[in-house]
Design a protein around this motif. Structure first.
Motif, mmCIF file in Angstrom:
data_model
loop_
_atom_site.group_PDB
_atom_site.id
_atom_site.type_symbol
_atom_site.label_atom_id
_atom_site.label_comp_id
_atom_site.label_asym_id
_atom_site.label_seq_id
_atom_site.Cartn_x
_atom_site.Cartn_y
_atom_site.Cartn_z
ATOM 1 N N GLY A 1 34.506 15.229 7.825
ATOM 2 C CA GLY A 1 34.401 14.539 7.472
ATOM 3 C C GLY A 1 35.565 13.060 8.547
ATOM 4 O O GLY A 1 35.543 12.025 6.947
ATOM 5 N N GLY B 1 32.624 13.105 11.317
ATOM 6 C CA GLY B 1 32.173 11.805 11.276
ATOM 7 C C GLY B 1 33.688 11.565 11.977
ATOM 8 O O GLY B 1 34.913 11.600 11.214
ATOM 9 N N THR C 1 27.376 12.203 11.447
ATOM 10 C CA THR C 1 28.087 12.824 10.215
ATOM 11 C C THR C 1 27.569 14.398 9.816
ATOM 12 O O THR C 1 26.033 14.763 10.325
ATOM 13 C CB THR C 1 27.441 12.036 9.040
ATOM 14 O OG1 THR C 1 26.447 11.980 8.724
ATOM 15 C CG2 THR C 1 28.265 10.264 9.941
#
Length: 412
Positions: free
Chosen positions: A213, A244, A262
């Motif tokens: 992330g 991400g 993402t």
């Protein structure tokens, strides 16, 4: 036993070196080494009085060395030394003979700056690009509906939740094979690489998603590591990069077969949307039904057109016409054959009469006779006749024998 061998090449099973001698030899060799600069990642760090002790690990392979550093050198660093930091240090290799271990005695230690890291990543990027690892023609297509999705992500991470929930929202029956690993820190590269290789070896896994992330540049460094990039390039299974980030682009994005912006984007991309696919199937069925109805109606119109033609209105008409033509042809053939037979009979009769007229029997019936010798030869010259020779005379109604009185011209 005599003196010990001076060189390692002179040792043998009969004249070996004791362990203490080998340790001393290694220590002497290491002591002759010059000071050097070495780079690595700090795995463990502890301070004990005037010295600091740390474990320096190679970021690409699972290999490390123990290092001792004066605390004044550590305190002189512009930023505090922490676990996971990338550093370069000037050190002298030493060999501890009692334990048989190699370690480094550092004189200076410096952090590796962000600029240096970016420059090294750029150099690695150009090197791998020159090898063709980022070429578009080597990227494999992502399967439309994978049997199993391999997911490499952090332990209890939001990235795992984003991928799994979004994928199951689109296709509830999707199956995951999840490997929770460290996605930052000293063991991130080795754990991610091991997970990728394990999933790649599983034949039920059709696609692998590597998800994280986002994070700062330092935290994303493992995903630009050469060992990880080469592991992804060597994988047989298609790989999706789902790191991400907003600005920085790890090299994993370039070598992966598909890049998701993402983890959420990866969850939407890895499987199709069941509702959308259902609508597409329903639309296709409706289009197929309409096309089939149009085809049936077109065929019906064609049948009606065919049935309206005279040949189908009265199917026997063509048979009757052909039957009449066939009967006419048979009559014509019969007349032609009979005429040919009559002409042939006349020709045969004419030839028969010619044969009769030209036959020897007709000549005999006109009063002629054939005279033959006893051996069957026909008498052609009277000089061939011998007196008292028995001759055969054939007439129209039989034959008889005669004997000439004299031969030659005086024959009677």
């Amino acid at each position: 036993m005599g003196p010990l061998p001076e060189k390692a090449a002179d040792t043998s099973a009969e004249r070996p070196w004791p362990v203490r001698v080998l340790s001393l030899k290694i220590s002497d060799y290491v002591d002759r080494m010059s000071q050097l600069w070495v780079e690595g990642q700090v795995v463990q760090f502890s301070a004990r009085g005037a010295a600091a002790f740390l474990t320096l690990r190679d970021p690409d392979v699972d290999m490390s060395l123990s290092v001792s550093v004066p605390m004044n050198a550590v305190n002189a660093m512009p930023t505090p030394l922490t676990q996971g930091a990338r550093v370069v240090l000037q050190a002298k290799p030493t060999f501890w003979t009692k334990r048989g271990t190699l370690q480094l005695e550092a004189r200076q230690i410096r952090p590796v700056g962000i600029g240096d890291l970016l420059a090294r990543i750029e150099i690695l990027k150009r090197t791998l690009a020159a090898e063709g690892l980022f070429d578009a023609d080597r990227k494999r297509p992502i399967p439309f509906l994978p049997r199993t999705v391999g997911l490499v992500t952090g332990r209890s991470s939001a990235a795992e939740k984003d991928v799994v929930e979004n994928a199951r929202r689109r296709w509830p029956a999707v199956r995951f094979e999840i490997r929770e690993v460290a996605v930052q820190g000293t063991s991130a590269v080795s754990e991610v690489v091991a997970a990728i290789r394990e999933l790649d070896a599983d034949r039920a896994v059709d696609v692998i998603v590597v998800a994280r992330g986002g994070g700062a540049l330092e935290e994303l460094l493992p995903f630009s590591n050469e060992a990880m990039i080469r592991a992804v390039a060597a994988a047989v299974t298609p790989v999706i990069s789902a790191i991400g980030h907003d600005v920085d682009q790890p090299l994993l994005d370039l070598v992966a077969d598909w890049r998701a912006s993402t983890p959420t984007d990866a969850g939407r991309r890895v499987v199709p949307d069941a509702a959308e696919e259902g609508r597409l199937v329903a639309t296709a069925c409706e289009r197929g039904r309409r096309a089939l109805l149009r085809r049936i109606e077109a065929e019906r119109r064609g049948l009606r057109t065919l049935r309206s033609r005279p040949v189908l209105a009265d199917p026997v008409a063509q048979v009757t016409l052909r039957r009449t033509e066939l009967a006419d042809l048979r009559r014509r053939a019969s007349t032609s054959i009979e005429a040919r037979l009559h002409r042939a009979a006349d020709q045969v009769e004419h030839l028969r009469r010619q044969v009769i007229a030209l036959s020897p029997q007709s000549t005999l019936e006109r009063g002629y006779a054939v005279v033959q010798h006893r051996d069957g030869r026909v008498v052609m010259d009277r000089d061939d006749v011998v007196a008292d020779e028995l001759l055969r005379v054939r007439v129209a109604r039989g034959d008889f024998g005669v004997r000439p009185v004299t031969s030659g011209s005086a024959t009677t």
